[in-house]
Design an enzyme around this catalytic site. Structure first.
Site, PDB file in Angstrom:
ATOM      1  CE  LYS A 197      -4.338  -1.705   1.583  1.00  0.00           C
ATOM      2  NZ  LYS A 197      -5.694  -1.270   1.403  1.00  0.00           N
ATOM      3  CE  LYS A 241      -5.254 -11.735  -1.704  1.00  0.00           C
ATOM      4  NZ  LYS A 241      -5.377 -11.520  -0.260  1.00  0.00           N
ATOM      5  CE  LYS A 259     -12.205 -11.277   2.111  1.00  0.00           C
ATOM      6  NZ  LYS A 259     -12.141 -11.170   3.543  1.00  0.00           N
TER       7      LYS A 259
END
Ligand code: TYM
Length: 328
Positions: A111, A193, A196
């Site tokens: 991040k 990956k 969500k």
């Protein structure tokens, strides 16, 4: 019986990656281990959450745990925020974590590398809270997908550090990462990956996706121009990902699937994967709907919380005594 513990964040909807990398294994292990599975809602708020959505995602996650086959007679299912000892031990472990080791955690590193702004202090310190989740319950094993292994390793370091400083207090846990399916990749970018939080919904199969929509996502999954169904993660990440998904859902070894598709094209192969995913979701959602309408979710959590609270409380009392918080 050895003890096992794991949890999932109720952020967004659960994906097929969560099922294959995590829940499927919780279910498989519940007969042979004393199993603790929780809803990591305190981890969810490391990024902003809408109140109504968080509540819905939390209930859905409990219902999906049950629909996937977790049995509350065998596994203790509880809600993290209801057990305040997580926050208590979390703080104590934050005070035993070094800034340097938290800076090395991949999620935070990624991040910051992307230049994201608005990163909370909670997101930075959440691996220490995760350590508390595990150490409170003396878990011997922690079944997780490969992305969480680093956090379990940090947990081991923190436990050893604490034990060395204050005397034997915590069990040193081991991460348990499944051989097939520890990382399911995005259907649209099979080097990333399945997540969500993916902005492209076509890359992710949600466990609550309409089964026909999920089938379409499989049919339009990115592959390659080699044209041979085989497991080669370097050169054919898309096909390898589909092989992993099929093998995980059916139990058929990847080699056997490859053998069946000798001389056949991607079209037939995708059709089979699409059908298996369709059937899997149809059955799962049928059970999910029954569970939601039965109202059993609340009772499961009440019972699970009670058991978890008792264990967590004893551990925190022990820790407080060791560090000098208990003065009488
Ligand atoms: P979370 O909610 O991101 O993911 C839950 C579990 O699903 C696995 N997983 C995957 N496995 C394979 N392929 C994928 N694409 C995929 N995506 C997710 C994750 O590895 C994980 O096992 N910090 C944790 C939650 C947590 C926890 C804990 C876990 C909090 N405290 C204590 C174990 C023990 C998390 O964010 O997982």
């Amino acid at each position: 019986m050895k003890r096992m513990l794991s949890g999932i964040k109720p952020t967004g909807r659960l994906t097929l990656g969560n099922y294959i990398g995590a829940i499927r294994n919780f279910v498989a292990y519940q007969d042979d281990y004393e199993m603790f599975v929780f809803i990591a809602n305190m981890h969810a708020i490391t990024v902003p959450q809408d109140k109504a959505e968080l509540k819905k995602n939390t209930k859905d996650l409990i219902a999906l745990y049950l629909a996937c086959g977790l049995n509350p007679e065998k596994a203790t299912i509880f809600l993290q925020s209801d057990i305040s000892e997580h926050a208590e031990l979390g703080w104590i472990l934050i005070c035993n974590s070094y800034i340097g080791e938290l800076q090395r955690m991949t999620q935070y590193k990624d991040k910051t590398a992307k230049g994201e702004t608005g990163i909370t202090a909670g997101l930075f310190t959440y691996p220490s809270l995760m350590a508390a989740d595990i150490l409170l319950y003396d878990a011997d094993f922690v079944p997780v997908g490969v992305d969480q292994k680093q956090h379990v390793e940090l947990t081991r370091d923190l436990a050893e550090r604490f034990n060395n400083r204050f005397g034997d207090t915590f069990v040193i846990p081991e991460p348990l990462v499944t051989k097939v399916g520890a990382k399911i990749y995005s259907l649209q970018d099979p080097t990333k990956k399945m997540s969500k939080s993916d902005e492209n919904p076509k890359g992710t199969i949600d466990l609550l996706d309409e089964p026909n929509v999920a089938r379409k996502k499989i049919m339009s999954a990115v592959t390659d121009s080699i044209g041979i169904v085989q497991y080669d993660i370097e050169n054919q990440p898309g096909i390898s990902n589909l092989l992993t998904i099929l093998s995980s859902l059916t139990g058929e070894p990847i080699n056997d699937i490859v053998h069946r598709y000798t001389g056949k094209g991607y079209g037939d192969f995708k059709k089979e994967v699409g059908q298996v995913v369709f059937d899997f979701l149809t059955n799962l959602q049928l059970r999910y709907k029954e569970i939601i309408s039965s109202g059993v979710v609340e009772k499961v959590i009440q019972d699970g919380n009670e058991k978890a609270r008792h264990i967590a409380h004893k551990k925190v009392m022990k820790v407080k005594k060791k560090i000098g918080f208990q003065i009488f």
